[in-house]
Design a protein around this motif. Structure first.
Motif, PDB file in Angstrom:
ATOM      1  N   GLY A 116       0.824  -1.204   0.000  1.00  0.00           N
ATOM      2  CA  GLY A 116       0.000   0.000   0.000  1.00  0.00           C
ATOM      3  C   GLY A 116       0.858   1.253   0.000  1.00  0.00           C
ATOM      4  O   GLY A 116       0.508   2.268  -0.609  1.00  0.00           O
ATOM      5  N   THR A 117       1.986   1.193   0.696  1.00  0.00           N
ATOM      6  CA  THR A 117       2.915   2.329   0.712  1.00  0.00           C
ATOM      7  C   THR A 117       3.344   2.679  -0.707  1.00  0.00           C
ATOM      8  O   THR A 117       3.289   3.844  -1.123  1.00  0.00           O
ATOM      9  CB  THR A 117       4.172   1.974   1.547  1.00  0.00           C
ATOM     10  OG1 THR A 117       3.788   1.818   2.904  1.00  0.00           O
ATOM     11  CG2 THR A 117       5.232   3.053   1.435  1.00  0.00           C
ATOM     12  N   ASP A 238      -7.482   6.829  -1.166  1.00  0.00           N
ATOM     13  CA  ASP A 238      -6.667   5.729  -0.662  1.00  0.00           C
ATOM     14  C   ASP A 238      -7.616   4.640  -0.187  1.00  0.00           C
ATOM     15  O   ASP A 238      -8.181   4.708   0.901  1.00  0.00           O
ATOM     16  CB  ASP A 238      -5.772   6.225   0.476  1.00  0.00           C
ATOM     17  CG  ASP A 238      -4.928   5.096   1.066  1.00  0.00           C
ATOM     18  OD1 ASP A 238      -5.188   3.915   0.745  1.00  0.00           O
ATOM     19  OD2 ASP A 238      -4.011   5.407   1.853  1.00  0.00           O
ATOM     20  N   LYS A 266      -3.712  -4.548   0.821  1.00  0.00           N
ATOM     21  CA  LYS A 266      -4.457  -5.448   1.708  1.00  0.00           C
ATOM     22  C   LYS A 266      -5.290  -6.504   0.958  1.00  0.00           C
ATOM     23  O   LYS A 266      -4.718  -7.439   0.414  1.00  0.00           O
ATOM     24  CB  LYS A 266      -5.284  -4.634   2.695  1.00  0.00           C
ATOM     25  CG  LYS A 266      -4.378  -3.691   3.526  1.00  0.00           C
ATOM     26  CD  LYS A 266      -5.082  -3.034   4.677  1.00  0.00           C
ATOM     27  CE  LYS A 266      -4.248  -1.966   5.343  1.00  0.00           C
ATOM     28  NZ  LYS A 266      -3.293  -2.416   6.326  1.00  0.00           N
TER      29      LYS A 266
HETATM   30  N1  PMP Z   1      -3.005   3.343   3.158  1.00  0.00           N
HETATM   31  C1  PMP Z   1      -3.823   2.943   4.135  1.00  0.00           C
HETATM   32  C2  PMP Z   1      -5.193   3.530   4.224  1.00  0.00           C
HETATM   33  C3  PMP Z   1      -3.404   1.976   5.037  1.00  0.00           C
HETATM   34  O1  PMP Z   1      -4.234   1.598   6.019  1.00  0.00           O
HETATM   35  C4  PMP Z   1      -2.106   1.428   4.913  1.00  0.00           C
HETATM   36  C5  PMP Z   1      -1.593   0.365   5.861  1.00  0.00           C
HETATM   37  N2  PMP Z   1      -2.280   0.130   7.002  1.00  0.00           N
HETATM   38  C6  PMP Z   1      -1.294   1.876   3.878  1.00  0.00           C
HETATM   39  C7  PMP Z   1      -1.772   2.833   3.013  1.00  0.00           C
HETATM   40  C8  PMP Z   1       0.084   1.318   3.675  1.00  0.00           C
HETATM   41  O2  PMP Z   1       0.018  -0.002   3.240  1.00  0.00           O
HETATM   42  P1  PMP Z   1       1.239  -1.010   3.483  1.00  0.00           P
HETATM   43  O3  PMP Z   1       1.332  -1.248   4.941  1.00  0.00           O
HETATM   44  O4  PMP Z   1       0.859  -2.211   2.692  1.00  0.00           O
HETATM   45  O5  PMP Z   1       2.458  -0.353   2.929  1.00  0.00           O
END
Ligand code: PMP
Length: 427
Positions: A116-117, A238, A266
């Motif tokens: 997600g990052t 997001d 996710k």
């Molecule tokens: N965006 C949101 C809304 C998230 O909740 C998260 C992780 N909890 C991220 C981005 C980042 O995702 P990741 O941990 O897979 O890098």
């Protein structure tokens, strides 16, 4: 008895910073020893000592179908014998992209990444490259992964550990991040007016999940959408948490809101490291190799990750009833918790949307970060431990949403409510 978890935590701290590979897992704010997981099946986690827990984290969202969902496990096993990575295109990636586009509104092109990052970081770069502007507006208590630009007044672990400023992020980067309060359209308008022609994008969690679960107030998302249209700002939703969780088309479908760019993580990977960002062709065509906004990944579109994600998404697409079942279970849980909390007699707020839910011990509504932070979060920490002692695994922070998975039975939910009643009496 968590003797083995205690030993493992001791040992982990010798070789891993804080003993964990992601901060919130360390139980630092709630105290005590993090539970080391041995295995999971359906709605249950089993720790290294053999204790069973009813799981309300679902790996922080991905495991919407429950753990070790058989079709996903089988698909991974079948693919793995043909190698775990090629670094070259596959038909499976096309099938994944086509499936996503068929489920989600407003996505013409989609690029797969591994978290997600990465998805949010890449969407931000793309918005900047596309508009030629530098600034981003985000919201206090929202978390978009750990790319530098987003670690300003962020939610999740930063809220839990009260990290106001992250060392290592330059003032230049931080100054390009403007922050508004969630659900406060006037503040957003003001920021845009003060930075006329400089704002590349506005990014937000449509239903916030990184300060507990907080719903958008009527008109808020629509107002931001309209402002973006008027000012030529890219509107990024997001949907890392909400995507494929609230509906096949995520919050865009469930709330009837249109994004210019949308990010996923996710659920999209079915428990494997997967993220994605997508949107209108007009914007997406600026990504390399079509355009010069560079973005890449050795393991992007990885075949094992793709088959796990594809199988999960396809199951959700073919069985839309899962969303109804999940929502009914979540409302059932909410009603049960409401009853025991009312009987207990202290102030509380339960926010719930679809299969996301959280409790704040608060006498005021929880609508943004300020109200979430003003709740009695040390009481939540006690509640967390009392629940854990009774075999219920909640997120170890009031600044996190709980996620229901569809393997949960009504008996599990009843057991959870009973544990909540006992826990409230104990704290
Ligand atoms: N965006 C949101 C809304 C998230 O909740 C998260 C992780 N909890 C991220 C981005 C980042 O995702 P990741 O941990 O897979 O890098």
């Amino acid at each position: 008895m968590i003797e083995k978890s205690k030993q493992l935590f001791e040992r982990a701290q010798q070789s891993i910073p804080g003993g964990v590979n992601s901060p919130v897992r360390a139980f630092k704010s709630v105290g005590g020893t993090p539970i080391f997981i041995d295995k999971a099946k359906g709605a249950y986690l089993y720790d290294a000592d053999g204790n069973r827990y009813i799981d309300y984290i679902a790996s922080w969202g991905p495991m919407i179908l429950g753990h070790a969902y058989e079709p996903v496990v089988k698909a991974i096993q079948e693919r793995a014998v043909y190698s775990t990575s090629y670094g070259a295109p596959t038909e499976l990636e096309i099938e994944m992209a086509e499936l996503i586009i068929s489920m989600v509104p407003n996505v013409d092109l989609v690029r797969m990444v591994s978290s997600g990052t990465e998805a949010c970081m890449s969407a931000l770069r793309l918005a900047r490259g596309y508009t030629g502007r530098n600034k981003v507006i985000k919201f206090e208590g929202h978390y978009h992964g750990h790319a530098d630009s987003f670690l300003v007044k962020a939610g999740s672990g930063l809220a839990t550990f009260n990290i106001q400023q992250v060392p290592g992020i330059t003032a230049g980067v931080a100054n390009d991040t403007l922050v508004a309060a969630y659900n406060n359209l006037e503040q957003v308008k003001q920021l845009v007016a003060e930075n006329k022609g400089e704002v590349a994008c506005i990014i937000l969690e449509p239903v916030a999940g990184n300060m507990g679960c907080i719903l958008p107030e009527p008109g808020f998302l629509e107002g931001v959408r309209q402002l973006c249209d008027e000012e030529g700002i890219v509107f990024i939703l997001d949907e890392v948490m909400t995507g494929f969780r609230l509906a096949p088309g995520g919050a865009q479908e469930k709330l009837g809101i249109k994004a210019d760019l949308v990010t996923y993580g996710k659920v999209i990977g079915g428990g494997m490291p997967v993220g994605a960002f997508g949107g209108k062709k007009e914007i997406m065509q600026h990504i390399a190799p079509l355009g010069n906004v560079y973005q890449a990944g050795t393991l992007s579109g990885n075949p094992i990750a793709m088959i796990a994600g594809y199988t999960t998404l396809n199951t959700l697409k073919e069985n839309r009833g899962i969303y109804k079942e999940l929502e009914e279970k979540t409302i059932y849980l909410k009603q049960g918790l409401q009853q025991v909390l009312q009987d207990w007699g202290q102030p509380f707020v339960i926010n719930q949307f679809g299969s996301m839910i959280s409790i704040h011990f608060s006498d005021h509504p929880i609508i943004d970060f300020t109200t979430a932070a003003a709740a009695n979060n040390s009481r939540f920490n006690k509640f967390f431990h009392a629940m854990l002692d009774r075999g219920i695994y909640l997120p170890p922070s009031a600044f996190e949403s709980w996620f229901l998975n569809n393997a949960l039975s009504y008996q599990d939910l009843d057991e959870t409510v009973k544990a909540a009643k006992e826990s409230l009496a104990a704290i």
